[in-house]
Write a protein that holds these residues in place. Structure first.
Motif, mmCIF file in Angstrom:
data_model
loop_
_atom_site.group_PDB
_atom_site.id
_atom_site.type_symbol
_atom_site.label_atom_id
_atom_site.label_comp_id
_atom_site.label_asym_id
_atom_site.label_seq_id
_atom_site.Cartn_x
_atom_site.Cartn_y
_atom_site.Cartn_z
ATOM 1 N N UNK A 398 0.826 -1.209 0.000
ATOM 2 C CA UNK A 398 0.000 0.000 0.000
ATOM 3 C C UNK A 398 0.865 1.264 0.000
ATOM 4 N N UNK A 399 1.960 1.237 0.761
ATOM 5 C CA UNK A 399 2.851 2.390 0.809
ATOM 6 C C UNK A 399 3.550 2.593 -0.533
ATOM 7 N N UNK A 400 3.889 1.494 -1.222
ATOM 8 C CA UNK A 400 4.494 1.619 -2.551
ATOM 9 C C UNK A 400 3.566 2.345 -3.509
ATOM 10 N N UNK A 401 2.298 1.983 -3.466
ATOM 11 C CA UNK A 401 1.322 2.656 -4.322
ATOM 12 C C UNK A 401 1.175 4.119 -3.927
ATOM 13 N N UNK A 402 1.217 4.377 -2.627
ATOM 14 C CA UNK A 402 1.055 5.751 -2.141
ATOM 15 C C UNK A 402 2.217 6.629 -2.593
ATOM 16 N N UNK A 403 3.425 6.085 -2.596
ATOM 17 C CA UNK A 403 4.606 6.838 -3.022
ATOM 18 C C UNK A 403 4.482 7.247 -4.484
ATOM 19 N N UNK A 404 4.053 6.309 -5.323
ATOM 20 C CA UNK A 404 3.899 6.600 -6.752
ATOM 21 C C UNK A 404 2.791 7.623 -6.972
ATOM 22 N N UNK A 405 1.696 7.482 -6.217
ATOM 23 C CA UNK A 405 0.584 8.419 -6.375
ATOM 24 C C UNK A 405 0.953 9.829 -5.900
ATOM 25 N N UNK A 406 1.729 9.912 -4.820
ATOM 26 C CA UNK A 406 2.102 11.222 -4.274
ATOM 27 C C UNK A 406 3.154 11.913 -5.124
ATOM 28 N N UNK A 407 4.052 11.160 -5.697
ATOM 29 C CA UNK A 407 5.121 11.762 -6.507
ATOM 30 C C UNK A 407 5.409 10.953 -7.740
ATOM 31 N N UNK A 408 4.535 10.981 -8.738
ATOM 32 C CA UNK A 408 4.723 10.147 -9.931
ATOM 33 C C UNK A 408 6.006 10.459 -10.703
ATOM 34 N N UNK A 409 6.534 11.672 -10.544
ATOM 35 C CA UNK A 409 7.770 12.033 -11.242
ATOM 36 C C UNK A 409 8.982 11.982 -10.324
ATOM 37 N N UNK A 410 8.794 11.586 -9.077
ATOM 38 C CA UNK A 410 9.891 11.558 -8.106
ATOM 39 C C UNK A 410 10.751 10.302 -8.265
ATOM 40 N N UNK A 411 11.978 10.413 -7.807
ATOM 41 C CA UNK A 411 12.822 9.231 -7.685
ATOM 42 C C UNK A 411 12.302 8.399 -6.519
ATOM 43 N N UNK A 412 11.950 7.138 -6.791
ATOM 44 C CA UNK A 412 11.353 6.248 -5.790
ATOM 45 C C UNK A 412 12.442 5.339 -5.229
ATOM 46 N N UNK A 413 12.963 5.694 -4.059
ATOM 47 C CA UNK A 413 14.062 4.954 -3.447
ATOM 48 C C UNK A 413 13.530 4.162 -2.264
ATOM 49 N N UNK A 414 13.872 2.892 -2.199
ATOM 50 C CA UNK A 414 13.439 2.066 -1.065
ATOM 51 C C UNK A 414 14.612 1.254 -0.564
ATOM 52 N N UNK A 415 14.476 0.712 0.630
ATOM 53 C CA UNK A 415 15.535 -0.092 1.227
ATOM 54 C C UNK A 415 15.003 -1.443 1.669
ATOM 55 N N UNK A 416 15.894 -2.237 2.227
ATOM 56 C CA UNK A 416 15.519 -3.563 2.691
ATOM 57 C C UNK A 416 14.587 -3.467 3.898
ATOM 58 N N UNK A 417 13.685 -4.425 4.006
ATOM 59 C CA UNK A 417 12.760 -4.570 5.127
ATOM 60 C C UNK A 417 11.678 -3.486 5.184
ATOM 61 N N UNK A 418 11.478 -2.737 4.097
ATOM 62 C CA UNK A 418 10.311 -1.838 4.043
ATOM 63 C C UNK A 418 9.178 -2.517 3.285
ATOM 64 N N UNK A 419 9.421 -3.771 2.860
ATOM 65 C CA UNK A 419 8.413 -4.590 2.183
ATOM 66 C C UNK A 419 7.905 -3.906 0.910
ATOM 67 N N UNK A 420 8.848 -3.401 0.119
ATOM 68 C CA UNK A 420 8.510 -2.782 -1.164
ATOM 69 C C UNK A 420 8.518 -3.844 -2.253
ATOM 70 N N UNK A 421 7.398 -4.064 -2.946
ATOM 71 C CA UNK A 421 7.344 -5.125 -3.960
ATOM 72 C C UNK A 421 8.395 -4.973 -5.051
ATOM 73 N N UNK A 422 8.832 -3.744 -5.319
ATOM 74 C CA UNK A 422 9.767 -3.506 -6.413
ATOM 75 C C UNK A 422 11.230 -3.674 -6.007
ATOM 76 N N UNK A 423 11.504 -3.925 -4.725
ATOM 77 C CA UNK A 423 12.884 -3.836 -4.250
ATOM 78 C C UNK A 423 13.540 -5.166 -3.921
ATOM 79 N N UNK A 424 12.835 -6.284 -4.010
ATOM 80 C CA UNK A 424 13.380 -7.528 -3.455
ATOM 81 C C UNK A 424 14.632 -8.024 -4.167
ATOM 82 N N UNK A 425 14.846 -7.640 -5.418
ATOM 83 C CA UNK A 425 16.030 -8.113 -6.129
ATOM 84 C C UNK A 425 17.316 -7.592 -5.501
#
Length: 535
Positions: A398-425
């Motif tokens: 849900x937070x991943x979606x919120x980040x994209x919705x709040x800043x669609x043109x922003x750099x979306x940076x995430x780290x380990x253990x924030x449970x971001x679907x795009x970051x597991x690699x």
């Protein structure tokens, strides 16, 4: 009891296990709470499939890597994929789920095959089901049997090996040399899966009635492990044992801390926690030692195969208990925990030999009742863990979606253990290519990611203190020049040591569901508002 009814009863536990573990897996998102260590083995399997061989030797997990590699190669062949790296990155999560399923099938198969061996050896379906109960010994063990980690295949190998041990110890005829070879192969695979499997070598005493079988097991086990490792994971031999020495000579985890073998400030508390986690297990192994000693004292013979096997089992448990208490994590006990049911079968046989007046039905009822209670408790607790993990993962998504919705043109940076679907690699990258890959290998994976995905993969690693863009080192100064705004998610608060230069940009800061949010060029409150609207 007819053979058909006995077979049907032996099918019950493997079927229950397979259904339970697949359902549990469905509740455990691969990008969520369990990204460590799953992503490491998914990435390592992809690295191996790409032709580089295994880059992990620290457990060593060779069989787990081979499973993932086989899935990647087979799937890519069916789809005729031109670039296996791009294919693997595109289907990264699906590969992890497929590997989980493969492990579940392997363990269910080991429960079935082992149960049939024990059932035929003892002529008892109850004994077979007692043996199978080890799969449900503890929620932590059940969890690691389900997710993509070496422990799942370790338990499958250990259980099948225990069935062979029971057969060798209880058969009226001395074990055949062929059984020794099978035992050696099982040991080689188990040791190549997890170094903690080494104490299981003591079970070779069940073969002493036939010296050829005993020697065959020793030779096959040693040569099999070396050959298997040199072919599929040479680092196991060239680096892995050095890593073990480092662990054994330092008091901290992973070979860290001051010199010494054991930190007694934590050792005894760890041991108490391990014993309290599964009280039935130390009770069964103590009974194994006691009944073995009682038989030897009564008969004045130290060559009885059942007694030797029970004595070996108690020593194996003690060795693993000490190792786990030193280098602490409950699931390090899995190899011994999973064999609790098999050892219990031998204890029941030994008690009947010592006290023939006790009705066998009474012994089976007591032992079976303990195992049923243990299994029910494990499944109830595992269900609670699954619900908690699913809730936590839902917040991350849900937070991943919120980040994209709040800043669609922003750099979306995430780290380990924030449970971001795009970051597991990124965790898989850090545990393989980042540590042991060369420049050409890293660049190949980075280019493949850029060709496969349109959105850059930006990772803030608080462990290595590196900001990555599609796996390449980057900086926040460059990121600020490339994007009008930046949103960073971190599992821990950032400071001068772990911020990797972000704090120099004077970010706004807020906390959403225990996840630290830092924004540059955008109010953090906007992300909070977007998160609330995502309900």
């Amino acid at each position: 009891m007819s053979g058909r009814i006995r077979t049907l009863l032996i099918l019950v536990v493997p079927s229950l296990y397979l259904a339970a573990t697949l359902l549990y897996s469905a509740w455990q998102a691969v990008w969520g709470v369990q990204v460590d260590p799953e992503s490491a083995y998914t990435m390592n399997g992809l690295v191996a499939a790409a032709g580089y061989g295994s880059l992990k030797f620290d457990h060593p997990g060779t069989t787990t890597t081979l499973l993932v590699e086989a899935i990647v190669r087979g799937w890519a062949l069916l789809t005729r994929s031109g670039d296996i790296v791009a294919f693997g990155l595109e289907h990264y999560d699906a590969i992890t789920y497929a590997a989980r399923t493969g492990e579940a099938l392997a363990l269910a198969g080991a429960l079935l095959a082992g149960g049939l061996i024990v059932g035929r050896t003892t002529h008892s379906a109850i004994a077979a089901m007692l043996f199978q109960a080890g799969a449900f010994v503890h929620p932590d063990a059940f969890h690691f049997q389900t997710v993509l980690a070496p422990e799942s295949l370790l338990v499958a190998i250990a259980l099948f090996g225990m069935a062979i041990v029971i057969k060798a110890a209880l058969d009226e005829e001395p074990p055949a040399t062929r059984l020794g070879v099978i035992s050696g192969v099982i040991f080689a695979l188990g040791f190549a899966t997890k170094y903690l499997y080494l104490p299981q070598a003591l079970f070779a005493v069940c073969l002493l009635r036939n010296r050829r079988a005993f020697l065959a097991a020793l030779i096959t086990g040693a040569l099999g492990f070396v050959a298997f490792s040199l072919i599929f994971n040479p680092g196991t031999i060239t680096r892995g044992f050095g890593w073990l020495v480092q662990i054994a000579t330092h008091k901290g985890q992973y070979g860290e801390g001051e010199s010494g073998f054991i930190d007694f400030a934590t050792f005894w508390s760890h041991m108490r926690e391990v014993i309290a986690a599964v009280p039935l297990a130390p009770g069964v192994y103590l009974a194994a030692a006691g009944t073995a000693l009682a038989w030897c004292v009564r008969t004045r013979s130290w060559r009885d195969p059942v007694s030797l096997t029970l004595g070996a089992a108690s020593l194996i448990f003690a060795a693993q208990l000490v190792a786990t208490s030193k280098h602490f994590a409950l699931h390090y006990m899995m190899a011994s925990w999973a064999l609790t049911g098999g050892v219990l079968v031998l204890v029941v046989v030994q008690v009947r030999r010592l006290l023939p007046g006790i009705p066998s039905a009474a012994l089976s009822l007591v032992a079976g009742g303990l195992c049923v209670a243990m299994g029910a408790t494990t499944l109830i607790d595992a269900a609670a863990v699954a619900r908690q993990s699913a809730a936590a993962n839902a917040i991350g998504a849900r937070l991943s979606k919120a980040v994209v919705a709040a800043g669609p043109t922003c750099a979306n940076v995430s780290g380990m253990f924030v449970r971001a679907p795009e970051n597991d690699m990124n965790h898989g990258w850090d545990m393989t290519l980042q540590l042991w890959g060369d420049r050409a290998m890293r660049e190949r994976f980075s280019v493949a990611y850029g060709k496969t995905f349109t959105v850059p993969l930006l990772d803030h690693n608080t462990y290595t203190h590196v900001l990555k863009n599609n796996f390449r080192p980057y900086s926040y100064a460059k990121l600020a020049a490339d994007y009008p705004c930046i949103i960073v998610r971190s599992a821990v608060p950032l400071d001068d040591e772990n911020a990797i230069g972000l704090l120099a940009l004077e970010p706004d800061h807020c906390v959403i569901e225990a996840i630290q949010i830092y924004t540059v060029g955008l109010a953090c409150a906007k992300v909070q508002g977007s998160f609330e609207r995502e309900r």
